[in-house]
Design an enzyme around this catalytic site. Sequence first.
Site, short mmCIF file in Angstrom:
data_model
loop_
_atom_site.label_atom_id
_atom_site.label_comp_id
_atom_site.label_asym_id
_atom_site.label_seq_id
_atom_site.Cartn_x
_atom_site.Cartn_y
_atom_site.Cartn_z
N SER A 132 0.67 -1.39 -0.12
CA SER A 132 0.13 0.01 0.08
C SER A 132 0.91 1.29 0.20
O SER A 132 0.57 2.29 -0.77
CB SER A 132 -0.73 0.12 1.36
OG SER A 132 -1.82 -1.18 1.16
N GLN A 336 -24.59 -18.84 -1.00
CA GLN A 336 -25.65 -19.12 -0.11
C GLN A 336 -26.94 -19.51 -0.76
O GLN A 336 -27.76 -20.35 -0.30
CB GLN A 336 -25.98 -17.67 0.63
CG GLN A 336 -26.74 -17.90 1.91
CD GLN A 336 -25.95 -18.67 2.79
OE1 GLN A 336 -24.73 -18.65 3.04
NE2 GLN A 336 -26.92 -19.25 3.94
N GLY A 339 -26.43 -23.20 -1.48
CA GLY A 339 -26.57 -23.72 -0.47
C GLY A 339 -25.09 -24.67 -0.76
O GLY A 339 -24.14 -24.29 -0.75
N GLU A 363 -4.31 -3.19 -7.06
CA GLU A 363 -4.39 -1.57 -7.37
C GLU A 363 -5.06 -0.85 -6.24
O GLU A 363 -5.43 0.03 -6.66
CB GLU A 363 -5.02 -1.83 -8.77
CG GLU A 363 -4.40 -2.35 -9.75
CD GLU A 363 -4.88 -2.32 -11.19
OE1 GLU A 363 -5.10 -0.86 -11.55
OE2 GLU A 363 -4.77 -2.76 -12.16
C1 FAD Z 1 -3.03 -11.47 -7.09
C2 FAD Z 1 -2.28 -10.28 -7.18
C3 FAD Z 1 -1.94 -9.64 -8.16
C4 FAD Z 1 -1.19 -8.46 -8.05
N1 FAD Z 1 -0.64 -7.82 -9.06
C5 FAD Z 1 0.06 -6.73 -9.11
C6 FAD Z 1 0.64 -6.15 -10.27
O1 FAD Z 1 0.67 -6.50 -11.18
N2 FAD Z 1 1.80 -5.15 -9.98
C7 FAD Z 1 2.01 -4.72 -8.70
O2 FAD Z 1 2.89 -4.01 -8.72
N3 FAD Z 1 1.50 -5.04 -7.63
C8 FAD Z 1 0.54 -6.23 -7.75
N4 FAD Z 1 -0.11 -6.78 -6.62
C9 FAD Z 1 0.16 -6.07 -5.31
C10 FAD Z 1 -1.04 -5.49 -4.87
O3 FAD Z 1 -1.35 -4.31 -5.33
C11 FAD Z 1 -0.88 -5.35 -3.24
O4 FAD Z 1 -0.85 -6.63 -2.68
C12 FAD Z 1 -1.71 -4.48 -2.26
O5 FAD Z 1 -1.67 -2.88 -3.01
C13 FAD Z 1 -1.60 -4.41 -0.90
O6 FAD Z 1 -0.43 -4.44 -0.54
P1 FAD Z 1 0.03 -5.55 0.39
O7 FAD Z 1 -0.06 -6.81 -0.11
O8 FAD Z 1 1.53 -5.15 0.68
O9 FAD Z 1 -0.77 -5.06 1.62
P2 FAD Z 1 -0.38 -4.18 2.66
O10 FAD Z 1 -0.07 -2.71 2.50
O11 FAD Z 1 0.86 -4.80 3.81
O12 FAD Z 1 -1.62 -3.82 3.75
C14 FAD Z 1 -2.10 -4.95 4.59
C15 FAD Z 1 -3.42 -4.23 5.22
O13 FAD Z 1 -3.51 -3.28 5.75
C16 FAD Z 1 -4.19 -2.13 5.27
N5 FAD Z 1 -3.38 -0.94 5.17
C17 FAD Z 1 -2.26 -0.57 4.53
N6 FAD Z 1 -1.90 0.67 4.81
C18 FAD Z 1 -3.16 1.29 5.32
C19 FAD Z 1 -3.34 2.61 5.59
N7 FAD Z 1 -2.70 3.65 5.43
N8 FAD Z 1 -4.69 2.77 6.33
C20 FAD Z 1 -5.75 1.81 6.38
N9 FAD Z 1 -5.22 0.37 6.05
C21 FAD Z 1 -4.14 0.08 5.52
C22 FAD Z 1 -4.39 -2.69 4.06
O14 FAD Z 1 -5.53 -2.31 3.33
C23 FAD Z 1 -4.57 -4.16 4.08
O15 FAD Z 1 -5.60 -4.50 4.69
C24 FAD Z 1 -0.78 -7.97 -6.83
C25 FAD Z 1 -1.51 -8.73 -5.76
C26 FAD Z 1 -2.02 -9.91 -5.71
C27 FAD Z 1 -2.38 -10.53 -4.53
#
Ligand code: FAD
Length: 381
Positions: A132, A336, A339, A363
């Site tokens: 994020s 749901q 079932g 994203e």
């Molecule tokens: C199948 C898949 C495909 C993907 N494809 C791509 C791709 O092509 N290119 C690419 O670059 N990335 C890609 N991603 C990465 C994706 O964009 C990230 O997983 C996503 O942005 C979340 O980052 P993170 O997994 O590090 O979660 P984290 O940032 O660690 O977040 C963990 C939790 O904390 C919450 N959180 C974090 N910061 C805050 C905040 N400031 N306020 C409130 N809540 C917060 C989040 O909402 C989440 O619930 C992909 C991910 C997956 C799973």
Amino acid sequence: MDCELSEEHRLVQSTVREWAASRLLPLAAEMDRTASYPPELIRELGDLGLMGVFIPEEYGGGGMDTISYCVALEEIARAEAALAAVLSVNNSLDCYPIFAFGDERQKRTYLPELAGGRKIGCYCLTEPTAGSDAGALRTTARDAGPEWVLNGTKIFVTNGVEAHVLIIYARTDPGPHGHGISAFIAEKGDPGLSVGKVEHKLGIRASSTCEIVLEDCRLPQHRLLGERGNGFRIALATLDGGRIGIAAQALGIARASMEDAIAYAKERHQFGRPIAAFQANQWKIADMATRIQAARLLTYRAAWVRDHGRRHTREAAMAKLYASETAMWSATQAVQMYGGYGYVQDYPVERHFRDAKITEIYEGTSEVQRLVIARQLLDAS
Ligand SMILES: Cc1cc2nc3c(=O)[nH]c(=O)nc-3n(C[C@H](O)[C@H](O)[C@H](O)COP(=O)(O)OP(=O)(O)OC[C@H]3O[C@@H](n4cnc5c(N)ncnc54)[C@H](O)[C@@H]3O)c2cc1C
């Protein structure tokens, strides 16, 4: 104000719907099971103009607008959501930044192949310690005379296994959060670039997701995309458009959930009646339809704002937030209504349920979309 699709948009809808129903839907369960897709589908999508929907025809694209893109993505995702992910990354996250920020040589080199479905693109932003908080990325790019030398690891890269053209974000200069980042175009086979761990996923299983490892990866100087230090701006502008695509993908999954649930409710009998006769199920259907229509209007509105050349950060975040939560909610209702049969792999709603979840995560998570929307409102007041 006209809330109807134009004739041109309806033509896109019927063409893609027909292709998706005949070509994609019959393969969907097998693609999910084997976590793969027949590569010829990409070429077929390219022939339909769907791998570079809004790229002008002079660069080999479909020359259509963002509403057409949404209409097409919804239809693809309604049949099979993973291919919609492949398509949205290629369009929004690869073709778009090259078209919007690339020089003429970069556009002529990459866009015709990407938009024609002869090559596939990916977008490498996320890192193990920067999700994020993407502005905290640590991958470096050192200016070494004729070349840039990149080091770092990107994770969760959609299309990473197949990609020929990779947009990579790396730190070129020191600076505060989000500053000093530049965008680069890498190609499959560039020295020092390799595919790392390939993920096994809950949903959208037919699309690949992997690490991209950069170990002294050498790129010629002309692969810098846009200006040095402007990479984070490129990444965020790219995501504004990408989120509209994810909203459309979510719409397709939500619609699949609802349409499958309606068909099942008419055919399944309990207590001597079809389960569609029970008001509890009717209300689920009514709520699904209402939320889907609201999500679609938000998505088209974001696309319309983008097509009018206006900033669409808030509209895209709202569309993505609402459509993705509608997809997850609708898939839950559908399971749901099925079932026990909703919980096993013989029926498609179990797949919709797994596919829907990612739209709330990639994203930008739903929490991040809420942050983006709130910031826009607070800054404006
Ligand atoms: C199948 C898949 C495909 C993907 N494809 C791509 C791709 O092509 N290119 C690419 O670059 N990335 C890609 N991603 C990465 C994706 O964009 C990230 O997983 C996503 O942005 C979340 O980052 P993170 O997994 O590090 O979660 P984290 O940032 O660690 O977040 C963990 C939790 O904390 C919450 N959180 C974090 N910061 C805050 C905040 N400031 N306020 C409130 N809540 C917060 C989040 O909402 C989440 O619930 C992909 C991910 C997956 C799973």
